[in-house]
Design a protein around this motif. Structure first.
Motif, mmCIF file in Angstrom:
data_model
loop_
_atom_site.group_PDB
_atom_site.id
_atom_site.type_symbol
_atom_site.label_atom_id
_atom_site.label_comp_id
_atom_site.label_asym_id
_atom_site.label_seq_id
_atom_site.Cartn_x
_atom_site.Cartn_y
_atom_site.Cartn_z
ATOM 1 N N THR A 1 12.505 2.184 -2.315
ATOM 2 C CA THR A 1 11.663 -0.162 -1.888
ATOM 3 C C THR A 1 12.323 -0.198 -3.147
ATOM 4 O OG1 THR A 1 9.632 1.473 -2.638
ATOM 5 C CG2 THR A 1 10.271 1.760 -0.377
ATOM 6 N N GLU B 1 2.095 8.419 9.372
ATOM 7 C CA GLU B 1 3.420 7.364 10.495
ATOM 8 C C GLU B 1 3.103 7.825 11.707
ATOM 9 O OE1 GLU B 1 7.082 6.544 8.169
ATOM 10 O OE2 GLU B 1 7.220 7.725 10.335
ATOM 11 N N ASN C 1 3.955 0.397 5.363
ATOM 12 C CA ASN C 1 5.326 0.524 5.493
ATOM 13 C C ASN C 1 5.493 -0.110 7.066
ATOM 14 O OD1 ASN C 1 6.375 2.450 3.220
ATOM 15 N ND2 ASN C 1 5.857 0.937 2.927
ATOM 16 N N HIS D 1 10.503 -4.055 -5.057
ATOM 17 C CA HIS D 1 8.845 -4.303 -4.030
ATOM 18 C C HIS D 1 8.786 -5.699 -5.231
ATOM 19 C CE1 HIS D 1 7.212 -1.763 -6.227
ATOM 20 N NE2 HIS D 1 6.148 -2.187 -7.043
ATOM 21 N N SER E 1 14.543 4.179 4.130
ATOM 22 C CA SER E 1 14.173 5.634 4.477
ATOM 23 C C SER E 1 15.538 6.741 4.609
ATOM 24 C CB SER E 1 13.012 5.931 4.539
ATOM 25 O OG SER E 1 13.204 7.715 4.395
ATOM 26 N N ASN F 1 3.768 3.140 9.051
ATOM 27 C CA ASN F 1 3.208 4.564 8.225
ATOM 28 C C ASN F 1 1.957 3.705 7.170
ATOM 29 O OD1 ASN F 1 3.731 5.224 5.218
ATOM 30 N ND2 ASN F 1 5.177 6.712 6.511
ATOM 31 N N GLY G 1 11.950 -2.154 2.725
ATOM 32 C CA GLY G 1 12.427 -0.426 2.176
ATOM 33 C C GLY G 1 13.167 -0.558 3.113
ATOM 34 N N LYS H 1 13.869 8.201 0.246
ATOM 35 C CA LYS H 1 13.711 6.699 0.423
ATOM 36 C C LYS H 1 13.366 5.725 -0.457
ATOM 37 C CE LYS H 1 8.860 4.767 1.513
ATOM 38 N NZ LYS H 1 7.185 4.823 1.712
ATOM 39 N N ASP I 1 -1.000 0.985 0.857
ATOM 40 C CA ASP I 1 0.134 -0.512 1.301
ATOM 41 C C ASP I 1 0.214 0.433 2.599
ATOM 42 O OD1 ASP I 1 1.552 2.250 0.780
ATOM 43 O OD2 ASP I 1 2.367 1.952 -1.352
ATOM 44 N N SER J 1 1.135 10.080 2.562
ATOM 45 C CA SER J 1 0.776 8.929 4.008
ATOM 46 C C SER J 1 1.248 9.198 5.425
ATOM 47 C CB SER J 1 2.152 7.382 4.067
ATOM 48 O OG SER J 1 3.326 8.463 4.202
ATOM 49 N N MET K 1 7.033 -3.569 3.206
ATOM 50 C CA MET K 1 6.068 -2.964 2.944
ATOM 51 C C MET K 1 5.068 -3.942 1.978
ATOM 52 S SD MET K 1 6.226 -0.608 -0.766
ATOM 53 C CE MET K 1 6.008 -1.628 -2.016
ATOM 54 N N PHE L 1 11.422 -1.064 6.749
ATOM 55 C CA PHE L 1 10.554 -1.908 6.627
ATOM 56 C C PHE L 1 11.067 -3.151 5.566
ATOM 57 C CE2 PHE L 1 10.912 2.008 4.356
ATOM 58 C CZ PHE L 1 10.171 1.950 3.459
#
Length: 199
Positions: free
Chosen positions: A16, A130, A86, A18, A32, A108, A30, A14, A84, A128, A68, A66
């Motif tokens: 990301t 999902e 996603n 931000h 993945s 997620n 992001g 993954k 957070d 997390s 975030m 996605f």
């Protein structure tokens, strides 16, 4: 009442990026890529009368892209807790007949525990959960089959914050903290990114 269930195993990679503002909130993008190992599907009900189902695909690559959104909720010393979400789309890869699949949006939700190693470098762990579903077209006149692909993840990784200051231009400068030359401020050129600044 008739349905099938299988436990799969994922290895996610993954990335990301931000932007943090007000030293608390985050917004970013992001991507993945998950290697997914698929097991046979066992019947949820009528197990004695229905055999298990083999999908004919032992593994596939799952792509996700996605947005975030998140915010920091607690800090203790060098540790930071952030929650957070996603939210985005996904692709099941070339082994699936995409013309018969109606994909939804995945969600997620996770909590990230970060350890600040320096001003720019952190290590983290993020558990997390999902939620994602898709519908598979069936014969004409028959209802569509709804599939759930929920998953629990544990991501481990590092994050790097882009410095606001330029690196000091003096090659012989050995100052290990942010400092000024003339009217301009610079960051150290000798201090490692994985340690806190040490005067």
């Amino acid at each position: 009442k008739i349905g099938f269930k299988s436990k799969s195993f994922n290895i996610p990679l993954k990335l990301t990026i931000h932007y943090e503002f007000l030293k608390r909130y985050r917004v970013g993008l992001g991507y993945s890529l998950d290697f997914t190992k698929v097991k046979d599907f066992e019947p949820i009900s009528y197990g004695k009368d229905i055999r298990s189902f083999s999908p004919g695909v032992s593994s596939f690559m799952l792509q996700k892209y996605f947005v975030m959104l998140g915010g920091s909720v607690y800090r203790y010393d060098n540790y930071l807790l952030t929650v957070d979400a996603n939210i985005g789309g996904y692709s099941l890869g070339k082994k699936f007949d995409k013309s018969n699949i109606k994909r939804g949006v995945f969600f997620n939700l996770g909590a990230t525990v970060e350890r600040e190693m320096s001003e720019y470098f952190r290590v983290f762990i993020r558990p997390s959960y999902e939620f994602k579903t898709y519908r598979l077209a069936s014969l004409d006149g028959s209802p569509e089959f709804k599939h759930h692909m929920n998953a629990f993840y544990v991501n481990i990784g590092v994050s790097y914050r882009l410095p606001e200051l330029r690196k000091c231009f003096h090659k012989q400068c050995s100052i290990q903290i942010n400092h000024a030359h003339g009217n301009r401020e610079y960051r150290s050129r000798v201090h490692p990114i994985y340690k806190k600044q040490n005067p």
